[in-house]
Write an enzyme that holds these catalytic residues in place. Structure first.
Site, mmCIF file in Angstrom:
data_model
loop_
_atom_site.group_PDB
_atom_site.id
_atom_site.type_symbol
_atom_site.label_atom_id
_atom_site.label_comp_id
_atom_site.label_asym_id
_atom_site.label_seq_id
_atom_site.Cartn_x
_atom_site.Cartn_y
_atom_site.Cartn_z
ATOM 1 N N SER A 137 -55.414 20.586 34.944
ATOM 2 C CA SER A 137 -56.740 20.457 34.335
ATOM 3 C C SER A 137 -57.769 20.588 35.438
ATOM 4 O O SER A 137 -57.486 20.292 36.609
ATOM 5 C CB SER A 137 -56.871 19.085 33.664
ATOM 6 O OG SER A 137 -58.218 18.811 33.312
ATOM 7 N N TYR B 69 -55.183 10.060 32.794
ATOM 8 C CA TYR B 69 -55.057 11.486 32.512
ATOM 9 C C TYR B 69 -55.458 12.292 33.746
ATOM 10 O O TYR B 69 -54.709 13.185 34.187
ATOM 11 C CB TYR B 69 -55.945 11.883 31.336
ATOM 12 C CG TYR B 69 -55.973 13.371 31.082
ATOM 13 C CD1 TYR B 69 -54.996 13.983 30.301
ATOM 14 C CD2 TYR B 69 -56.954 14.187 31.645
ATOM 15 C CE1 TYR B 69 -54.992 15.353 30.085
ATOM 16 C CE2 TYR B 69 -56.961 15.562 31.442
ATOM 17 C CZ TYR B 69 -55.986 16.134 30.661
ATOM 18 O OH TYR B 69 -55.983 17.495 30.461
#
Length: 252
Positions: free
Chosen positions: A138, A151
């Site tokens: 990400s 995350y």
């Protein structure tokens, strides 16, 4: 990575970026196997898209991973591309111990899931004349979103793991690619209607332009992800972090 003629396993392939990748790669002339945890949804996608295959696979379950790696070695001996896309993303309040379970689930899915898949499928990939592992991290691997701390941390770890994997496999037939998306309009974190997130088709259009580049870049970074990816190098890390700190969970 060749654009066509591959046999590709996509984890988290029943929605969002995973499904979008699977459908476009299928259309491009690749054999696609989508992996997910919901049999009914897998069956629906296979019925709607003839030629796509599916496996019931839970990346949180080591036995599920091992079973599927053994089964796919027989069922699809030419499998040569693994896309580790499965992941979860949740808000967390680090001052509230109730979120510890959320953090643990995130590590198990996003980080251990990726690592376990790599270990399980490398033996089959090494048998191919040309193979590829794509690990989906990400843009938040490079500057965290403070409201989703675990995350962001798992994606930073996936980035680091992918770098080491690439070095260790340098002399092998396996190419290692990292895909680091920005926020995209998917159900991940309920972003499907988020005006700050990138429309999925727009993201996929730009991504496939990168995939058509020869040689394929080691990191697939669309323009919208670049401010985060290169924040450290540009000296803007603190500024970007402060901006992301203003992104709060919606009021309940």
């Amino acid at each position: 990575m060749n654009g066509t003629g591959n046999t590709i396993l996509v984890t988290g392939g029943t929605s969002g970026i995973g499904l979008g990748l699977a459908l476009r790669l299928h259309k491009a002339g690749n054999k696609i196997i989508i992996a997910g945890r919901r049999q009914a949804l897998l069956d629906q996608i296979v019925a709607e898209h003839p030629g796509i295959d599916s496996v019931l696979l839970d990346v949180c379950d080591p036995q599920s991973i091992q079973r599927n790696s053994e089964a796919l070695a027989t069922r699809h001996p030419n499998l040569n591309v693994l896309i580790n896309n499965a992941g979860i993303m949740h808000w967390e309040d680090l001052t509230d111990s109730e979120y510890l379970g959320t953090a643990e689930d995130t590590v198990t899915t996003n980080l251990l899931g990726t690592i376990r898949m790599v270990y399980a499928f490398i033996p089959q990939l090494l048998k191919q004349p040309s193979a590829t592992i794509v690990n989906v991290s990400s843009a938040l691997a490079f500057v965290p979103l403070p409201a989703t701390p675990t995350y962001s941390a798992t994606k930073a770890a996936v980035h680091s793991f992918t770098q080491s994997l690439r070095v260790q496999l340098e002399a092998s037939p396996i190419e290692v690619i990292e895909l680091a998306p920005p926020g995209v309009r998917t159900t991940l974190l309920g972003q499907e209607n988020d005006e700050h997130a990138m429309p999925l088709d727009e993201f996929l259009d730009e991504l496939f332009e990168l995939l058509e580049t020869s040689p394929t870049p080691r990191e697939l970074i669309v323009e919208r992800a670049k401010p985060l990816r290169f924040a450290e190098a540009s000296g803007s890390h603190e500024e970007v972090l402060n901006m992301l700190a203003g992104y709060k969970p919606p009021a309940e």
